[in-house]
Motif scaffolding. Structure first.
Motif, short mmCIF file in Angstrom:
data_model
loop_
_atom_site.label_atom_id
_atom_site.label_comp_id
_atom_site.label_asym_id
_atom_site.label_seq_id
_atom_site.Cartn_x
_atom_site.Cartn_y
_atom_site.Cartn_z
N GLN A 1 0.82 -1.22 0.00
CA GLN A 1 0.00 0.00 0.00
C GLN A 1 0.85 1.27 0.00
OE1 GLN A 1 -3.27 -0.43 -0.42
NE2 GLN A 1 -2.95 -2.63 -0.34
N ILE A 2 1.89 1.28 -0.83
CA ILE A 2 2.78 2.44 -0.92
C ILE A 2 2.06 3.63 -1.54
CG2 ILE A 2 4.88 3.29 -2.01
CD1 ILE A 2 5.97 0.44 -1.87
N ASN A 3 1.25 3.38 -2.55
CA ASN A 3 0.59 4.46 -3.28
C ASN A 3 -0.88 4.58 -2.91
OD1 ASN A 3 2.90 5.23 -4.76
ND2 ASN A 3 2.64 3.43 -6.03
N GLU A 4 -1.18 4.48 -1.64
CA GLU A 4 -2.56 4.59 -1.16
C GLU A 4 -3.14 5.97 -1.49
OE1 GLU A 4 -5.85 2.85 0.46
OE2 GLU A 4 -3.91 1.89 0.25
N CYS A 5 -2.30 7.00 -1.51
CA CYS A 5 -2.77 8.36 -1.75
C CYS A 5 -3.18 8.59 -3.19
CB CYS A 5 -1.68 9.36 -1.36
SG CYS A 5 -0.16 9.15 -2.30
N LEU A 6 -2.85 7.68 -4.11
CA LEU A 6 -3.16 7.88 -5.52
C LEU A 6 -4.51 7.30 -5.93
CD1 LEU A 6 0.29 7.26 -7.17
CD2 LEU A 6 -0.81 9.42 -6.67
N LYS A 7 -5.26 6.80 -4.98
CA LYS A 7 -6.59 6.28 -5.30
C LYS A 7 -7.57 7.45 -5.36
CE LYS A 7 -5.85 1.74 -3.38
NZ LYS A 7 -6.25 0.75 -2.41
N VAL A 8 -7.49 8.17 -6.47
CA VAL A 8 -8.28 9.38 -6.65
C VAL A 8 -9.47 9.06 -7.55
CG1 VAL A 8 -8.24 11.73 -7.53
CG2 VAL A 8 -6.23 10.80 -6.42
N PHE B 1 -13.36 10.68 -9.18
CA PHE B 1 -13.95 11.91 -9.67
C PHE B 1 -14.50 12.74 -8.50
CE2 PHE B 1 -17.65 14.19 -11.50
CZ PHE B 1 -16.98 14.96 -12.42
N GLN B 2 -15.14 12.08 -7.54
CA GLN B 2 -15.72 12.78 -6.41
C GLN B 2 -14.66 13.39 -5.51
OE1 GLN B 2 -16.66 9.69 -7.34
NE2 GLN B 2 -18.73 10.08 -8.09
N ASP B 3 -13.44 12.87 -5.53
CA ASP B 3 -12.36 13.46 -4.74
C ASP B 3 -11.85 14.76 -5.36
OD1 ASP B 3 -12.44 11.31 -3.01
OD2 ASP B 3 -10.91 10.20 -4.12
N VAL B 4 -12.02 14.91 -6.66
CA VAL B 4 -11.48 16.07 -7.37
C VAL B 4 -12.54 17.13 -7.63
CG1 VAL B 4 -10.33 16.80 -9.48
CG2 VAL B 4 -9.72 14.63 -8.44
N ILE B 5 -13.70 16.69 -8.11
CA ILE B 5 -14.75 17.64 -8.50
C ILE B 5 -16.01 17.34 -7.70
CG2 ILE B 5 -16.20 18.44 -10.40
CD1 ILE B 5 -13.89 17.65 -12.27
N ALA B 6 -16.52 18.36 -7.03
CA ALA B 6 -17.74 18.21 -6.24
C ALA B 6 -18.57 19.47 -6.38
CB ALA B 6 -17.40 17.96 -4.78
N GLU B 7 -19.85 19.30 -6.70
CA GLU B 7 -20.74 20.44 -6.82
C GLU B 7 -21.66 20.50 -5.61
OE1 GLU B 7 -22.83 19.75 -10.49
OE2 GLU B 7 -21.40 20.95 -11.62
N PRO B 8 -21.70 21.63 -4.96
CA PRO B 8 -22.63 21.75 -3.83
C PRO B 8 -24.08 21.80 -4.33
CG PRO B 8 -21.52 23.84 -4.22
CD PRO B 8 -20.91 22.83 -5.15
N GLU C 1 -12.67 9.90 -15.98
CA GLU C 1 -12.18 8.53 -15.76
C GLU C 1 -11.45 7.99 -16.99
OE1 GLU C 1 -12.03 6.82 -12.99
OE2 GLU C 1 -13.04 8.41 -11.89
N VAL C 2 -12.03 8.19 -18.18
CA VAL C 2 -11.40 7.69 -19.40
C VAL C 2 -10.06 8.38 -19.63
CG1 VAL C 2 -11.63 7.63 -21.91
CG2 VAL C 2 -13.53 6.94 -20.47
N CYS C 3 -10.04 9.69 -19.47
CA CYS C 3 -8.80 10.45 -19.68
C CYS C 3 -7.73 10.03 -18.67
CB CYS C 3 -9.09 11.94 -19.58
SG CYS C 3 -7.64 12.95 -19.87
N ARG C 4 -8.13 9.88 -17.41
CA ARG C 4 -7.17 9.48 -16.37
C ARG C 4 -6.58 8.11 -16.68
NH1 ARG C 4 -7.53 6.45 -11.69
NH2 ARG C 4 -9.73 6.10 -12.07
N VAL C 5 -7.43 7.16 -17.02
CA VAL C 5 -6.97 5.79 -17.26
C VAL C 5 -6.11 5.72 -18.53
CG1 VAL C 5 -7.74 3.48 -17.89
CG2 VAL C 5 -8.82 4.68 -16.01
N TRP C 6 -6.58 6.31 -19.64
CA TRP C 6 -5.85 6.17 -20.89
C TRP C 6 -4.58 7.00 -20.92
CZ3 TRP C 6 -5.84 2.37 -24.06
CH2 TRP C 6 -6.93 1.51 -24.08
#
Length: 180
Positions: A62-69, A71-78, A96-101
């Protein structure tokens, strides 16, 4: 790996794939022996491979636990400010597609060179540590053994009695909390 095959055991299926005959899962361009050999190789590789656990679990510590990002972690609309539902769904999908590809493309281009550089770097660091640092530290420890003995004696003769005296003086102090 080359295997010697007896020609009498090899059957070649030259029938047309559209004959209506169902061969099961066997592909028409492969002989029955090739299919059996491939199945045996797959079983052999999956049961005896040392890399299988690496493929399934790629971050076991679990070295890269902080990289489990997500969409809801980055963009949230009140609730007070919201975009349309379709905009929200499409932006989520594109994120999601852009991040993965993008990750896959960058990994395909740079993973091998970076791993080679990291391997060489860690090999050099290991070499320096094993062949230079450890012998130097041992030389210092061997030649300063008398200093360690001297320091231990100074602490036992001067510092230890002082600390014990202070501890005995402060040992009689007691604190009581009372609620009035």
């Amino acid at each position: 790996m080359m295997r010697s095959m007896d020609p009498s055991e090899t059957e070649i299926d030259l029938s047309d794939a559209g004959d209506g005959e169902d061969d099961g899962e066997q592909q028409p361009w492969k002989t029955q022996l090739e299919t059996v050999l491939e199945e045996e190789e797959d079983d052999l590789i999956s049961t005896q491979s040392d890399t299988r656990p690496l493929i399934d679990e790629r971050d076991p510590k679990q070295i890269n636990e902080c990289l489990k990002v997500t969409f809801q972690d980055v963009i949230a609309e009140p609730v007070s400010v919201r975009s349309g539902d379709r905009v929200w769904i499409w932006s989520h999908a594109l994120f999601e597609v852009c991040r993965v590809w993008c990750y896959r493309i960058i990994t395909a281009l740079l993973a091998v060179p970076v791993s080679l550089i990291a391997g060489v770097l860690f090999a050099i660091l290991s070499f320096i540590h094993i062949w230079f640092l450890t012998p130097c530290v041992q030389v210092v420890l061997i030649n300063t053994g008398w200093l360690q003995m001297l320091w231990s004696s100074v602490l036992d003769i001067f510092i230890l009695p002082f600390c014990q005296s202070v501890a005995k003086c402060c040992g009689g102090i007691s604190i009581r909390f009372s609620q009035e």
